[in-house]
Design a protein around this motif. Sequence first.
Motif, PDB file in Angstrom:
ATOM      1  N   PHE A  32      60.425  57.875  31.195  1.00 29.22           N
ATOM      2  CA  PHE A  32      61.197  57.329  32.303  1.00 29.22           C
ATOM      3  C   PHE A  32      60.640  57.753  33.658  1.00 29.22           C
ATOM      4  O   PHE A  32      61.309  57.628  34.677  1.00 29.22           O
ATOM      5  N   SER A  33      59.408  58.219  33.675  1.00 26.36           N
ATOM      6  CA  SER A  33      58.803  58.708  34.915  1.00 26.36           C
ATOM      7  C   SER A  33      58.233  57.553  35.739  1.00 26.36           C
ATOM      8  O   SER A  33      57.356  56.819  35.265  1.00 26.36           O
ATOM      9  N   LYS A  37      54.397  55.756  35.170  1.00 26.20           N
ATOM     10  CA  LYS A  37      54.247  54.295  35.171  1.00 26.20           C
ATOM     11  C   LYS A  37      53.288  53.845  36.264  1.00 26.20           C
ATOM     12  O   LYS A  37      52.388  53.036  36.029  1.00 26.20           O
ATOM     13  N   SER A 171      54.050  52.315  25.938  1.00 23.97           N
ATOM     14  CA  SER A 171      55.276  52.569  26.687  1.00 23.97           C
ATOM     15  C   SER A 171      56.476  51.980  25.960  1.00 23.97           C
ATOM     16  O   SER A 171      56.358  51.021  25.193  1.00 23.97           O
ATOM     17  N   GLU A 173      58.876  50.216  27.296  1.00 22.66           N
ATOM     18  CA  GLU A 173      59.165  48.845  27.719  1.00 22.66           C
ATOM     19  C   GLU A 173      58.184  47.835  27.147  1.00 22.66           C
ATOM     20  O   GLU A 173      58.476  46.636  27.104  1.00 22.66           O
ATOM     21  N   TYR A 257      70.532  53.178  31.905  1.00 22.47           N
ATOM     22  CA  TYR A 257      70.753  54.085  30.785  1.00 22.47           C
ATOM     23  C   TYR A 257      72.183  54.602  30.826  1.00 22.47           C
ATOM     24  O   TYR A 257      72.713  54.904  31.895  1.00 22.47           O
ATOM     25  N   LEU A 278      70.206  51.768  26.261  1.00 25.89           N
ATOM     26  CA  LEU A 278      69.035  51.753  27.138  1.00 25.89           C
ATOM     27  C   LEU A 278      68.603  50.308  27.364  1.00 25.89           C
ATOM     28  O   LEU A 278      68.467  49.545  26.410  1.00 25.89           O
ATOM     29  N   LEU A 280      65.505  48.444  29.029  1.00 24.99           N
ATOM     30  CA  LEU A 280      64.171  48.683  29.573  1.00 24.99           C
ATOM     31  C   LEU A 280      63.727  47.603  30.538  1.00 24.99           C
ATOM     32  O   LEU A 280      62.810  47.830  31.341  1.00 24.99           O
ATOM     33  N   PHE A 283      64.981  49.177  33.621  1.00 24.66           N
ATOM     34  CA  PHE A 283      64.143  50.322  33.987  1.00 24.66           C
ATOM     35  C   PHE A 283      62.880  49.874  34.718  1.00 24.66           C
ATOM     36  O   PHE A 283      62.450  50.498  35.696  1.00 24.66           O
ATOM     37  N   GLN A 289      62.606  51.469  39.959  1.00 30.67           N
ATOM     38  CA  GLN A 289      61.421  52.308  40.150  1.00 30.67           C
ATOM     39  C   GLN A 289      61.413  52.960  41.532  1.00 30.67           C
ATOM     40  O   GLN A 289      60.960  54.097  41.685  1.00 30.67           O
ATOM     41  N   LEU A 292      64.127  55.998  41.349  1.00 31.43           N
ATOM     42  CA  LEU A 292      63.954  57.115  40.421  1.00 31.43           C
ATOM     43  C   LEU A 292      63.404  58.395  41.048  1.00 31.43           C
ATOM     44  O   LEU A 292      63.851  59.496  40.684  1.00 31.43           O
TER      45      LEU A 292
END
Length: 301
Positions: A32-33, A37, A171, A173, A257, A278, A280, A283, A289, A292
């Motif tokens: 989830f970073s 990504k 990943s 996603e 999430y 979750l 994605l 996300f 993004q 986060l």
Amino acid sequence: MPPGGYGWWYVDAISEDGQHGLTIIAFLGSVFSPYYKASGRGDPLNHAALNVALYGPRARWAMTERGGEAVVQERDTLAIGPSSVHWTGEALEIAIEERDKRLGIPWQRPVRGVIRVIPEALNPVGFALDPGAKHHWHCLAPRARIEAEMHEPSLSWTGRAYLDSNFGSESLEDGFDVWHWSRAHLKEGAVVSYEGKRSDGSRFASAIRFDAYGLPQQAELPLAAPLPNTAWQMERRTRADRGHASVIKTWEDSPFYARSTLGARIYGEQVVAVQESLNLKRFASPVVQFMLPYRMPRVGA
């Protein structure tokens, strides 16, 4: 761990009195970073973090990402910065030295303590979550006891716990759009159910029962039990007898999430379950993004 890959070790627990809960996740190739990504996910070990979430009175939430120079891997120990996870042969000991992060508040509070997870049953079998076996899940201890000794905040409690791990070569996603997962202790053994939609559009759903020794077997899938959406309008669902379950407490509510505790009847037993949902697609959105890093700071190169 290949470029683009990930691995994590996950613990959740509820105190005997039901007043406290926690999740702890040690990430390599932090899935989830936003930094991992954005980097193109070329170097998983350069994106590591220990996520600590304490629920109930004196709640805390910490997740600081660290570079590869802060990661030390040994046979029985994983260190990520000042925190570490160590297998003693009888228990998983997690030494926590982190700081929390709260939106809109510039200072951080310390999160320090030691958590011991003592398995009551160990499972030697892992499972692939997709036909290409790019994503694997291994429920290491479907039943465990926990001893939580936190110094900051000052908390001490015992309860029931669960331990698993996930590994992948791409990943999340790229492999999945949505998934829902839940676990519960039974009078003997435990049950885990999961379902969702893969990125190719195929759907999956399964229930696994673990006996008192931790050995798994496929079980009849209980009926789908819809749950109310969260404040962020995250869809939640689980599996339960007669297709009915209720939310006891929403532990985590974010744009992509959600984590909750549920009351349900499963295979004729009344249980308290931990449930996660979750999304994605959410996300991966540019808005999420952008948000986060305010929740997940990074230190190191």
